[in-house]
Design a protein around this motif. Structure first.
Motif, mmCIF file in Angstrom:
data_model
loop_
_atom_site.group_PDB
_atom_site.id
_atom_site.type_symbol
_atom_site.label_atom_id
_atom_site.label_comp_id
_atom_site.label_asym_id
_atom_site.label_seq_id
_atom_site.Cartn_x
_atom_site.Cartn_y
_atom_site.Cartn_z
ATOM 1 N N TYR A 52 0.614 -1.244 -0.181
ATOM 2 C CA TYR A 52 0.289 0.260 0.204
ATOM 3 C C TYR A 52 0.700 1.100 0.154
ATOM 4 N N ARG A 55 1.532 3.411 -4.244
ATOM 5 C CA ARG A 55 0.159 4.676 -5.316
ATOM 6 C C ARG A 55 -0.243 5.268 -4.207
ATOM 7 N N ASP A 81 -1.375 -3.708 -3.675
ATOM 8 C CA ASP A 81 -2.035 -2.496 -3.368
ATOM 9 C C ASP A 81 -3.184 -2.673 -3.665
ATOM 10 N N PHE A 82 -4.249 -1.428 -3.406
ATOM 11 C CA PHE A 82 -5.715 -1.489 -3.755
ATOM 12 C C PHE A 82 -5.561 -1.840 -4.971
ATOM 13 N N ASN A 83 -6.725 -2.621 -5.850
ATOM 14 C CA ASN A 83 -6.333 -2.818 -7.295
ATOM 15 C C ASN A 83 -7.053 -1.873 -8.095
ATOM 16 N N LYS A 84 -6.967 -1.403 -9.548
ATOM 17 C CA LYS A 84 -7.905 -0.125 -10.360
ATOM 18 C C LYS A 84 -8.497 -0.873 -11.256
ATOM 19 N N THR A 91 -15.111 -2.143 -10.026
ATOM 20 C CA THR A 91 -14.475 -0.517 -9.234
ATOM 21 C C THR A 91 -15.932 -0.198 -8.833
ATOM 22 N N GLN A 94 -15.916 -1.615 -4.800
ATOM 23 C CA GLN A 94 -14.829 -1.221 -4.173
ATOM 24 C C GLN A 94 -15.757 0.159 -3.424
ATOM 25 N N LYS A 119 -10.445 6.531 -2.081
ATOM 26 C CA LYS A 119 -11.067 5.875 -3.697
ATOM 27 C C LYS A 119 -10.733 6.699 -4.322
ATOM 28 N N ILE A 122 -7.036 5.824 -4.994
ATOM 29 C CA ILE A 122 -7.422 3.728 -6.350
ATOM 30 C C ILE A 122 -7.230 5.177 -7.979
ATOM 31 N N TYR A 125 -4.547 4.900 -9.344
ATOM 32 C CA TYR A 125 -3.278 4.530 -9.083
ATOM 33 C C TYR A 125 -3.296 4.273 -10.701
#
Length: 160
Positions: A52, A55, A81-84, A91, A94, A119, A122, A125
Motif C-alpha cells: 500500500y 499508490r 496495493d488496492f487494485n484499479k 470498481t 470497491q 477512493k 485508487i 493509481y
C-alpha cells in the motif's frame, strides 16, 4: 529492514515489533527513508516488498527504478496495493465498500480523515497492465500483476 518516510509510523512498527514472540520479528531494523531515493547499496537485497505504498509515491517510475537498483540479479519485487480494476462492477463495489464500510468504521475510531482519500488515490493509481509496463520500463525482465480478493486488491510481481 523496514523503510518508511514517516517517523511516526516507524515508531508504531517498533512498538508492535517488541510485542511479537518469534525471534524473526526481533531482528527487523526500521529505517526512515524515501522510496524514490533508497538509502541502500546497489544489489543489496534478495527481495523487496511494498504494501500500500506505490499508490502514494509521487514518482512511481523512480521508485520502481530504485527497487530494481537495490535488488540482486534474479531477485523479485512484490507490490501489494488496492487494485484499479477495469471491471465496472468491481470498481463500483470497491467504491461502495470504502464509502459505506471502511470510512464509517474508521469514523468510529476517529480515523475518517486517514481513509477518506482512498477512493481518490485508487482512481489515480495504475491498472495491472499499466503496473506491468511500469516495471518493465524500470528495467525488470518480467512483470505480472495478479488480481486478488475478488479484484479489490492487486499484487505486482516483477523479476530483476
Amino acid at each position: 529492514m523496514g523503510l518508511d518516510f514517516s517517523s511516526e509510523q516507524l515508531a508504531v512498527a517498533a512498538t508492535r515489533q517488541s510485542l511479537k514472540a518469534r525471534s524473526c520479528y526481533k531482528c527487523i531494523e526500521w529505517i526512515e527513508g524515501d522510496a524514490i531515493d533508497l538509502p541502500f547499496d546497489d544489489c543489496e537485497f534478495d527481495a523487496v516488498t511494498m504494501g500500500y505504498g506505490l499508490r502514494n509515491v509521487v514518482d512511481r517510475l523512480r521508485a520502481m527504478k530504485e527497487m530494481y537498483r537495490v535488488l540482486k540479479p534474479g531477485s523479485r519485487v512484490s507490490i501489494l496495493d488496492f487494485n484499479k480494476s477495469n471491471q465496472s462492477v468491481t470498481t463500483f463495489m470497491q467504491g461502495w465498500m470504502i464509502d459505506n464500510v471502511v470510512v464509517p468504521v474508521a469514523t468510529v475510531y476517529d480515523l475518517a480523515k486517514e481513509y477518506e482519500y482512498l477512493k481518490y488515490s485508487i482512481n489515480g493509481y495504475l491498472t495491472g497492465e499499466e503496473l506491468e509496463t511500469l516495471a518493465l520500463e524500470a528495467g525488470f525482465s518480467s512483470a505480472c500483476h495478479y488480481e486478488i480478493s475478488g479484484g479489490f486488491m492487486g499484487n505486482l510481481v516483477a523479476m530483476r
